[in-house]
Design a protein around this motif. Sequence first.
Motif, PDB file in Angstrom:
ATOM      1  N   PRO A 103       0.805  -1.226   0.000  1.00 24.26           N
ATOM      2  CA  PRO A 103       0.000   0.000   0.000  1.00 24.26           C
ATOM      3  C   PRO A 103       0.836   1.273   0.000  1.00 24.26           C
ATOM      4  N   ARG A 104       1.997   1.254   0.662  1.00 24.21           N
ATOM      5  CA  ARG A 104       2.849   2.449   0.665  1.00 24.21           C
ATOM      6  C   ARG A 104       3.368   2.751  -0.739  1.00 24.21           C
ATOM      7  N   LEU A 105       3.760   1.714  -1.475  1.00 27.90           N
ATOM      8  CA  LEU A 105       4.230   1.917  -2.842  1.00 27.90           C
ATOM      9  C   LEU A 105       3.122   2.505  -3.717  1.00 27.90           C
ATOM     10  N   GLN A 170       1.777  -3.956 -12.107  1.00 25.71           N
ATOM     11  CA  GLN A 170       0.605  -3.391 -11.441  1.00 25.71           C
ATOM     12  C   GLN A 170       0.690  -1.869 -11.372  1.00 25.71           C
ATOM     13  N   LEU A 171       1.838  -1.353 -10.943  1.00 26.49           N
ATOM     14  CA  LEU A 171       1.974   0.093 -10.757  1.00 26.49           C
ATOM     15  C   LEU A 171       1.951   0.838 -12.098  1.00 26.49           C
ATOM     16  N   MET A 172       2.671   0.316 -13.086  1.00 23.81           N
ATOM     17  CA  MET A 172       2.705   0.990 -14.377  1.00 23.81           C
ATOM     18  C   MET A 172       1.367   0.872 -15.093  1.00 23.81           C
ATOM     19  N   LEU A 194      -8.492   2.618  -4.339  1.00 23.36           N
ATOM     20  CA  LEU A 194      -7.439   2.136  -5.228  1.00 23.36           C
ATOM     21  C   LEU A 194      -6.218   1.701  -4.422  1.00 23.36           C
ATOM     22  N   ILE A 195      -5.853   2.469  -3.408  1.00 25.84           N
ATOM     23  CA  ILE A 195      -4.713   2.102  -2.563  1.00 25.84           C
ATOM     24  C   ILE A 195      -4.977   0.776  -1.862  1.00 25.84           C
ATOM     25  N   ALA A 196      -6.207   0.607  -1.358  1.00 30.78           N
ATOM     26  CA  ALA A 196      -6.543  -0.633  -0.652  1.00 30.78           C
ATOM     27  C   ALA A 196      -6.537  -1.832  -1.603  1.00 30.78           C
ATOM     28  N   ASP A 197      -7.189  -1.678  -2.758  1.00 29.99           N
ATOM     29  CA  ASP A 197      -7.311  -2.803  -3.696  1.00 29.99           C
ATOM     30  C   ASP A 197      -5.966  -3.163  -4.320  1.00 29.99           C
ATOM     31  N   LEU A 198      -5.318  -2.172  -4.903  1.00 31.34           N
ATOM     32  CA  LEU A 198      -4.057  -2.432  -5.591  1.00 31.34           C
ATOM     33  C   LEU A 198      -2.941  -2.725  -4.593  1.00 31.34           C
ATOM     34  N   GLY A 199      -2.989  -2.065  -3.429  1.00 29.38           N
ATOM     35  CA  GLY A 199      -1.975  -2.297  -2.410  1.00 29.38           C
ATOM     36  C   GLY A 199      -1.958  -3.737  -1.938  1.00 29.38           C
ATOM     37  N   ALA A 200      -3.135  -4.353  -1.814  1.00 31.43           N
ATOM     38  CA  ALA A 200      -3.205  -5.748  -1.374  1.00 31.43           C
ATOM     39  C   ALA A 200      -2.556  -6.672  -2.407  1.00 31.43           C
ATOM     40  N   VAL A 202      -0.217  -5.766  -4.679  1.00 32.75           N
ATOM     41  CA  VAL A 202       1.218  -5.497  -4.672  1.00 32.75           C
ATOM     42  C   VAL A 202       1.880  -6.168  -3.470  1.00 32.75           C
ATOM     43  N   GLN A 203       1.209  -6.137  -2.321  1.00 29.69           N
ATOM     44  CA  GLN A 203       1.765  -6.763  -1.123  1.00 29.69           C
ATOM     45  C   GLN A 203       1.923  -8.272  -1.314  1.00 29.69           C
ATOM     46  N   ARG A 204       0.952  -8.891  -1.970  1.00 32.86           N
ATOM     47  CA  ARG A 204       1.069 -10.330  -2.218  1.00 32.86           C
ATOM     48  C   ARG A 204       2.248 -10.633  -3.126  1.00 32.86           C
ATOM     49  N   TYR A 205       2.461  -9.779  -4.118  1.00 35.22           N
ATOM     50  CA  TYR A 205       3.604  -9.989  -5.004  1.00 35.22           C
ATOM     51  C   TYR A 205       4.922  -9.811  -4.259  1.00 35.22           C
ATOM     52  N   LEU A 206       4.932  -8.943  -3.246  1.00 35.68           N
ATOM     53  CA  LEU A 206       6.152  -8.714  -2.491  1.00 35.68           C
ATOM     54  C   LEU A 206       6.465  -9.835  -1.499  1.00 35.68           C
TER      55      LEU A 206
END
Length: 213
Positions: A103-105, A170-172, A194-200, A202-206
Amino acid sequence: MSAQPASMSRPGSRTPARRSGRRGPEADLRTEILNAARPLFAERGYRGTTLRAVARSAGVDVALVAYYFGNKEGLFTESMNVPVNPREVIGRAFADGLDDAGPRLVQMFLELFESPATGPALVGMLRSAASHESTRKAFSEFVSTAILGHYEELMPGPDTRRRIMLVGAQLMGMAVLRFVLRIEPMVELPREQLIADLGATVQRYLTGELADG
């Protein structure tokens, strides 16, 4: 939010060597170096361009290039009008560890594209990379060499490059849909959602489990 470019950092006790002969003021010297660097990055790409080659083209000592821009990464970001230092953004996102880094990213990415100070330049950069092969090559090599390398330093382990590529996609993808193409459903999606949905994601990918290949 705008990161201070590497070129602003100057050692206080060192005077760089300059080529003999009449030279312009400091601002003119920096401009000469940038003007020499841009066509070299476009022609040779990020990997193929060296500080020594830029110095030779600008007619200055290589120490002067390092003095003004720090390293090749700093020279590239300024010569190609990258409005932020990617390493600083990544460093801030990972400063408190990998937990909640996703989510921070996403939040930092949104802030950069929403800011009047950095957003227009980032959108222009994406459009230029999509339409000009020389720009695409230079930015592609910069991402592969400088940005991915920094990610790997911060999150070493198995599948690191695979995870980074998934995060980048995801980010691009979000940036292109929301800020370049301006697809209505993405533009209209509330920022916090968007931060909540996409952040989750991205976090899984990390840090999460990835599918078996």
